[in-house]
Each structure stands twice: as C-alpha cells, then as structure tokens.
Write a protein that holds these residues in place. Structure first.
Motif, PDB file in Angstrom:
ATOM      1  N   GLU A   1     102.001  56.554  41.574  1.00  0.00           N
ATOM      2  CA  GLU A   1     102.821  57.473  40.787  1.00  0.00           C
ATOM      3  C   GLU A   1     104.077  57.894  41.551  1.00  0.00           C
ATOM      4  O   GLU A   1     105.073  58.292  40.946  1.00  0.00           O
ATOM      5  CB  GLU A   1     102.016  58.718  40.420  1.00  0.00           C
ATOM      6  CG  GLU A   1     100.906  58.464  39.424  1.00  0.00           C
ATOM      7  CD  GLU A   1      99.936  59.626  39.366  1.00  0.00           C
ATOM      8  OE1 GLU A   1     100.192  60.572  38.590  1.00  0.00           O
ATOM      9  OE2 GLU A   1      98.920  59.594  40.092  1.00  0.00           O
TER      10      GLU A   1
ATOM     11  N   ASN B   1      94.975  58.161  41.594  1.00  0.00           N
ATOM     12  CA  ASN B   1      95.817  59.187  40.985  1.00  0.00           C
ATOM     13  C   ASN B   1      96.240  60.172  42.067  1.00  0.00           C
ATOM     14  O   ASN B   1      95.612  60.277  43.125  1.00  0.00           O
ATOM     15  CB  ASN B   1      95.055  59.898  39.875  1.00  0.00           C
ATOM     16  CG  ASN B   1      93.739  60.505  40.369  1.00  0.00           C
ATOM     17  OD1 ASN B   1      92.926  59.840  41.012  1.00  0.00           O
ATOM     18  ND2 ASN B   1      93.522  61.773  40.073  1.00  0.00           N
TER      19      ASN B   1
ATOM     20  N   ARG C   1     102.897  57.735  35.123  1.00  0.00           N
ATOM     21  CA  ARG C   1     103.090  56.286  35.063  1.00  0.00           C
ATOM     22  C   ARG C   1     103.169  55.716  36.474  1.00  0.00           C
ATOM     23  O   ARG C   1     103.765  56.310  37.372  1.00  0.00           O
ATOM     24  CB  ARG C   1     104.379  55.973  34.295  1.00  0.00           C
ATOM     25  CG  ARG C   1     104.657  54.484  34.107  1.00  0.00           C
ATOM     26  CD  ARG C   1     105.905  54.312  33.257  1.00  0.00           C
ATOM     27  NE  ARG C   1     107.078  54.870  33.907  1.00  0.00           N
ATOM     28  CZ  ARG C   1     107.846  54.202  34.776  1.00  0.00           C
ATOM     29  NH1 ARG C   1     107.546  52.953  35.113  1.00  0.00           N
ATOM     30  NH2 ARG C   1     108.908  54.772  35.304  1.00  0.00           N
ATOM     31  N   PHE C   2     102.571  54.545  36.689  1.00  0.00           N
ATOM     32  CA  PHE C   2     102.623  53.880  37.987  1.00  0.00           C
ATOM     33  C   PHE C   2     103.948  53.138  38.143  1.00  0.00           C
ATOM     34  O   PHE C   2     104.422  52.480  37.215  1.00  0.00           O
ATOM     35  CB  PHE C   2     101.472  52.886  38.129  1.00  0.00           C
ATOM     36  CG  PHE C   2     100.163  53.524  38.526  1.00  0.00           C
ATOM     37  CD1 PHE C   2      99.958  54.890  38.408  1.00  0.00           C
ATOM     38  CD2 PHE C   2      99.122  52.750  39.018  1.00  0.00           C
ATOM     39  CE1 PHE C   2      98.760  55.479  38.782  1.00  0.00           C
ATOM     40  CE2 PHE C   2      97.922  53.319  39.396  1.00  0.00           C
ATOM     41  CZ  PHE C   2      97.730  54.690  39.275  1.00  0.00           C
TER      42      PHE C   2
ATOM     43  N   ARG D   1      92.896  54.765  35.403  1.00  0.00           N
ATOM     44  CA  ARG D   1      92.589  55.629  34.244  1.00  0.00           C
ATOM     45  C   ARG D   1      91.169  55.367  33.736  1.00  0.00           C
ATOM     46  O   ARG D   1      90.477  56.299  33.294  1.00  0.00           O
ATOM     47  CB  ARG D   1      93.581  55.396  33.111  1.00  0.00           C
ATOM     48  CG  ARG D   1      94.977  55.941  33.378  1.00  0.00           C
ATOM     49  CD  ARG D   1      95.867  55.814  32.156  1.00  0.00           C
ATOM     50  NE  ARG D   1      97.230  56.239  32.428  1.00  0.00           N
ATOM     51  CZ  ARG D   1      97.652  57.508  32.397  1.00  0.00           C
ATOM     52  NH1 ARG D   1      96.777  58.457  32.084  1.00  0.00           N
ATOM     53  NH2 ARG D   1      98.904  57.812  32.656  1.00  0.00           N
TER      54      ARG D   1
ATOM     55  N   GLU E   1      97.350  50.910  36.850  1.00  0.00           N
ATOM     56  CA  GLU E   1      97.270  52.199  36.159  1.00  0.00           C
ATOM     57  C   GLU E   1      96.105  52.206  35.183  1.00  0.00           C
ATOM     58  O   GLU E   1      95.338  53.186  35.105  1.00  0.00           O
ATOM     59  CB  GLU E   1      98.580  52.480  35.424  1.00  0.00           C
ATOM     60  CG  GLU E   1      98.576  53.810  34.690  1.00  0.00           C
ATOM     61  CD  GLU E   1      99.872  54.052  33.916  1.00  0.00           C
ATOM     62  OE1 GLU E   1      99.801  54.773  32.894  1.00  0.00           O
ATOM     63  OE2 GLU E   1     100.915  53.523  34.322  1.00  0.00           O
TER      64      GLU E   1
END
Length: 236
Positions: free
Chosen positions: A149, A70, A160-161, A232, A228
């Motif tokens: 990102e 991230n 969102r990737f 997460r 992603e």
C-alpha cells in the motif's frame, strides 16, 4: 558446500551513508543488536498483544521470499518480523519509508541497527534502486518484509497495492507470501503516538509465484492486483 568469500557490499561507504544504503551488511555487532531486539519484540507482542499466528506452515522452507501484508500500524512490521525463526529471521530486511525512518542520523541508526530496515523513498526510488533490491534479494537469499500500500491506512481499511512489488518479483523465482494482520489499527493507529494493549492475529497464506508474468509495467500492475486479492482473501 561450496564457500565463496567476497568483500562486504558496504565496505566503501562512510558510517552515515551505510545506514541508508541498500547495500548495508548486518555485521557481527548488528546481528547481536538485532537478535536482542527481536527477542524483546516477541516478548512485547506476546505479553501485550497475545499475537496469534495462523498458517505458519505456508512459509517457504528456504529463502529468498517476500512477506507482504496490509498496513495500518507500526505493529505490522514488528509482527511479521517477530514470527520468523532461524536463518529467515536473521536474513530479513523490512523495506521502510525513507522519509519516516531515515530522516535523521538518529532515526536511521535505529532503523538500520534494530529493525534492519532498508529505505524506500516514496518520491525518488528509481528503477535502478528497485533492480538493486531485487538483485540483492536473490543473490543474498534474503527475506523482504514489504507493505505494497506504500503507507499506513488512516481508517483501518486496506488500500490499493502499488506496482513496486511487481518490479521485485516479475518473471523471477522468488515467491511472495501474503499475510493479513488483524487488530493492529485498533492497537496503534497512525493518529496515536504510543500503542495500547489489544489482541493481534496474523494469518499467513499460501505463497504466490510470478515467474510467468512479464517484467514490465503491465506485469507489475497484474502482480499488484493478484497480491492485493490474496491479502484481502485472508481477512477473517
């Protein structure tokens, strides 16, 4: 071991062009500067941010591989790069926004010589550029540090990737290691000029492999989705 001699990739480039080139070689002077930079960054992160790394055993024993995480702070690339050791640390290149880090000769020199960054131009990175990065990653056995990102979060929430990560690994042997960094937004959000003290925690997940996913746009989107989801899933 079989040794092969080859000319440096950036031999034909001018000094300024070399700074912004995806073919840039580190060289002896660069290796010394970057070694000192890594040592300084590790000391800073230890003293001011008490960086805690969890899951280091998930890092592949051999290169190449890609680290993803991230992205909410300039501390992100510093933290991922600082936790690498040995040959992986010396072979690591951060893929950085060209318009932010390579806009001038001075900033390009810092990004290239200290951070060992390669530019990714948000509005003009071509498929040829991505193919070149992919080829070099595999041939030179590198480590890429990448934030899918594409930009720092402005509110601390993960976005969102983008599918660029897929173009680097689809239908290939290079693993992707998902990471999640907590605390970086509170310490150094994009709205602040300088960081403030605060604890950082970096969690490293199990490597992902995408050799069975097609190297096309649909495959790239699927890889971005899986990456992603994996990042997460590491959030505490």
């Amino acid at each position: 071991m079989d040794w092969q001699l080859r000319p440096a990739r950036d031999t034909e480039l001018s000094p300024v062009a070399r700074l912004r080139s995806h073919s840039r070689e580190v060289g002896l002077a660069g290796a010394v500067v970057q070694g000192l930079w890594r040592r300084g960054v590790r000391s800073y992160l230890r003293l001011f941010h008490q960086l805690d790394v969890v899951g280091r055993e998930n890092l592949p024993a051999d290169t190449p591989y890609i680290l993803i995480a991230n992205h909410s702070s300039h501390l992100d690339a510093m933290s991922l790069g600082a936790m690498l050791r040995g040959p992986a640390a010396r072979r690591a290149f951060a893929l950085a926004a060209g318009d932010v880090f390579f806009g001038s000769v001075r900033s390009s020199a810092f990004a290239a010589w200290a951070v060992n960054a390669l530019p990714v131009w948000r509005k003009r990175t071509s498929s040829k550029d991505l193919n070149g990065l992919r080829e070099r990653l595999e041939q030179d056995q590198l480590v890429y540090i990448l934030f899918p990102e594409g930009t720092r979060s402005r509110n601390g929430e993960m976005g969102r990737f983008l599918p660029g990560i897929g173009a680097l690994v689809a239908a290939g042997p290079v693993p992707v290691v998902p990471c999640y960094l907590e605390g970086a937004y509170a310490c150094w959000p994009a709205s602040r000029r300088y960081p403030r003290p605060g604890k950082l925690r970096l969690t490293i997940g199990a490597p992902l492999e995408f050799s069975a996913i097609a190297n096309d746009k649909a495959g790239w989107m699927e890889i971005a989705r899986q990456c992603e989801q994996a990042v997460r899933g590491l959030k505490g």
